[in-house]
Design a protein around this motif. Structure first.
Motif, PDB file in Angstrom:
ATOM      1  N   GLU A   1       0.872  -1.177   0.000  1.00  0.00           N
ATOM      2  CA  GLU A   1       0.000   0.000   0.000  1.00  0.00           C
ATOM      3  C   GLU A   1       0.902   1.217   0.000  1.00  0.00           C
ATOM      4  O   GLU A   1       1.531   1.516   1.009  1.00  0.00           O
ATOM      5  CB  GLU A   1      -0.920   0.005   1.225  1.00  0.00           C
ATOM      6  CG  GLU A   1      -1.931  -1.121   1.215  1.00  0.00           C
ATOM      7  CD  GLU A   1      -2.855  -1.083   2.418  1.00  0.00           C
ATOM      8  OE1 GLU A   1      -3.053   0.001   2.988  1.00  0.00           O
ATOM      9  OE2 GLU A   1      -3.353  -2.150   2.790  1.00  0.00           O
ATOM     10  N   GLY A   2       0.978   1.905  -1.138  1.00  0.00           N
ATOM     11  CA  GLY A   2       1.854   3.061  -1.255  1.00  0.00           C
ATOM     12  C   GLY A   2       2.338   3.234  -2.670  1.00  0.00           C
ATOM     13  O   GLY A   2       1.667   2.843  -3.623  1.00  0.00           O
ATOM     14  N   THR A   3       3.528   3.790  -2.810  1.00  0.00           N
ATOM     15  CA  THR A   3       4.095   4.088  -4.122  1.00  0.00           C
ATOM     16  C   THR A   3       5.340   3.244  -4.353  1.00  0.00           C
ATOM     17  O   THR A   3       6.181   3.115  -3.462  1.00  0.00           O
ATOM     18  CB  THR A   3       4.461   5.582  -4.212  1.00  0.00           C
ATOM     19  OG1 THR A   3       3.281   6.352  -4.022  1.00  0.00           O
ATOM     20  CG2 THR A   3       5.061   5.925  -5.561  1.00  0.00           C
ATOM     21  N   LEU A   4       5.443   2.681  -5.556  1.00  0.00           N
ATOM     22  CA  LEU A   4       6.609   1.913  -5.966  1.00  0.00           C
ATOM     23  C   LEU A   4       7.154   2.544  -7.236  1.00  0.00           C
ATOM     24  O   LEU A   4       6.454   2.613  -8.246  1.00  0.00           O
ATOM     25  CB  LEU A   4       6.246   0.449  -6.211  1.00  0.00           C
ATOM     26  CG  LEU A   4       7.317  -0.444  -6.843  1.00  0.00           C
ATOM     27  CD1 LEU A   4       8.570  -0.471  -5.988  1.00  0.00           C
ATOM     28  CD2 LEU A   4       6.781  -1.844  -7.054  1.00  0.00           C
ATOM     29  N   ILE A   5       8.411   3.019  -7.179  1.00  0.00           N
ATOM     30  CA  ILE A   5       9.065   3.614  -8.338  1.00  0.00           C
ATOM     31  C   ILE A   5      10.340   2.829  -8.606  1.00  0.00           C
ATOM     32  O   ILE A   5      11.191   2.701  -7.718  1.00  0.00           O
ATOM     33  CB  ILE A   5       9.403   5.098  -8.097  1.00  0.00           C
ATOM     34  CG1 ILE A   5       8.128   5.891  -7.836  1.00  0.00           C
ATOM     35  CG2 ILE A   5      10.162   5.675  -9.293  1.00  0.00           C
ATOM     36  CD1 ILE A   5       8.360   7.328  -7.419  1.00  0.00           C
ATOM     37  N   THR A   6      10.472   2.297  -9.828  1.00  0.00           N
ATOM     38  CA  THR A   6      11.653   1.522 -10.177  1.00  0.00           C
ATOM     39  C   THR A   6      11.976   1.691 -11.654  1.00  0.00           C
ATOM     40  O   THR A   6      11.086   1.910 -12.474  1.00  0.00           O
ATOM     41  CB  THR A   6      11.471   0.032  -9.842  1.00  0.00           C
ATOM     42  OG1 THR A   6      12.667  -0.669 -10.200  1.00  0.00           O
ATOM     43  CG2 THR A   6      10.313  -0.584 -10.589  1.00  0.00           C
ATOM     44  N   ASN A   7      13.271   1.585 -11.982  1.00  0.00           N
ATOM     45  CA  ASN A   7      13.704   1.588 -13.380  1.00  0.00           C
ATOM     46  C   ASN A   7      13.647   0.189 -13.969  1.00  0.00           C
ATOM     47  O   ASN A   7      13.927   0.005 -15.148  1.00  0.00           O
ATOM     48  CB  ASN A   7      15.134   2.129 -13.494  1.00  0.00           C
ATOM     49  CG  ASN A   7      15.197   3.599 -13.169  1.00  0.00           C
ATOM     50  OD1 ASN A   7      14.258   4.343 -13.427  1.00  0.00           O
ATOM     51  ND2 ASN A   7      16.294   4.023 -12.583  1.00  0.00           N
ATOM     52  N   GLY A   8      13.290  -0.782 -13.169  1.00  0.00           N
ATOM     53  CA  GLY A   8      13.234  -2.164 -13.605  1.00  0.00           C
ATOM     54  C   GLY A   8      11.818  -2.627 -13.892  1.00  0.00           C
ATOM     55  O   GLY A   8      10.929  -1.849 -14.231  1.00  0.00           O
ATOM     56  N   ARG A   9      11.601  -3.926 -13.723  1.00  0.00           N
ATOM     57  CA  ARG A   9      10.317  -4.583 -13.981  1.00  0.00           C
ATOM     58  C   ARG A   9       9.588  -4.811 -12.669  1.00  0.00           C
ATOM     59  O   ARG A   9      10.203  -5.157 -11.669  1.00  0.00           O
ATOM     60  CB  ARG A   9      10.562  -5.931 -14.666  1.00  0.00           C
ATOM     61  CG  ARG A   9       9.316  -6.752 -14.909  1.00  0.00           C
ATOM     62  CD  ARG A   9       9.639  -8.090 -15.574  1.00  0.00           C
ATOM     63  NE  ARG A   9      10.305  -7.926 -16.845  1.00  0.00           N
ATOM     64  CZ  ARG A   9       9.670  -7.765 -18.015  1.00  0.00           C
ATOM     65  NH1 ARG A   9       8.355  -7.769 -18.053  1.00  0.00           N
ATOM     66  NH2 ARG A   9      10.358  -7.624 -19.124  1.00  0.00           N
ATOM     67  N   VAL A  10       8.274  -4.628 -12.693  1.00  0.00           N
ATOM     68  CA  VAL A  10       7.431  -4.951 -11.547  1.00  0.00           C
ATOM     69  C   VAL A  10       6.595  -6.167 -11.919  1.00  0.00           C
ATOM     70  O   VAL A  10       5.953  -6.189 -12.976  1.00  0.00           O
ATOM     71  CB  VAL A  10       6.503  -3.772 -11.171  1.00  0.00           C
ATOM     72  CG1 VAL A  10       5.508  -4.194 -10.111  1.00  0.00           C
ATOM     73  CG2 VAL A  10       7.317  -2.600 -10.681  1.00  0.00           C
TER      74      VAL A  10
END
Length: 137
Positions: free
Chosen positions: A43-52
């Motif tokens: 629950e929140g924010t996920l920021i990534t340069n990869g794959r989710v």
């Protein structure tokens, strides 16, 4: 002239994989350069340069920004995928989605507003050219 002493071995760029395991809940924001697999709840924010990757039992409620995403579980919120979003048969998605490319398997639940970044650019440039030709005519 060429010495092997001067050359340093180059390390290959390896993407790290982070996992939120089944029966685990994280409340908060996550930022990373590596890949993420969610089999629990975020629950929140996920920021990534990869794959989710959201596994079959995984659930994200919030915002996600990623290069690529594969969804088998549930997602609710704002999803920004700069390249390809792959939605599997077991997926359940709701919210706002902005993507580069989209792949949906039959049987998936996709109740979201969706816009494709590439298509938006093409439409805008097509409208500009149309306006220019109308002005010159």
């Amino acid at each position: 002239m060429f010495s092997s002493k001067d050359k340093k071995p180059q390390k290959a760029k390896v993407m790290e994989r982070n996992v939120v395991a089944k029966n685990t809940t994280i409340v908060g924001d996550i930022k990373s350069d590596g890949d993420f697999r969610i089999d629990g709840t975020l629950e929140g924010t996920l920021i990534t340069n990869g794959r989710v990757i959201i596994g079959t039992d995984g659930f994200i409620k919030g915002n996600v920004e990623a290069t690529n995403a594969d969804i088998e579980g549930k997602f609710s919120g704002d999803l920004l995928v700069s390249n390809t979003l792959t939605i599997k048969t077991t997926a359940d998605i709701s919210g706002d989605v902005v993507i580069g490319k989209l792949s949906i398997e039959p049987g998936a639940s996709f109740n979201a507003t969706c816009s494709m970044k590439g298509a938006i650019k093409e439409l805008n440039s097509g409208n500009e050219q149309k306006r220019r030709s109308e002005k010159t005519a």
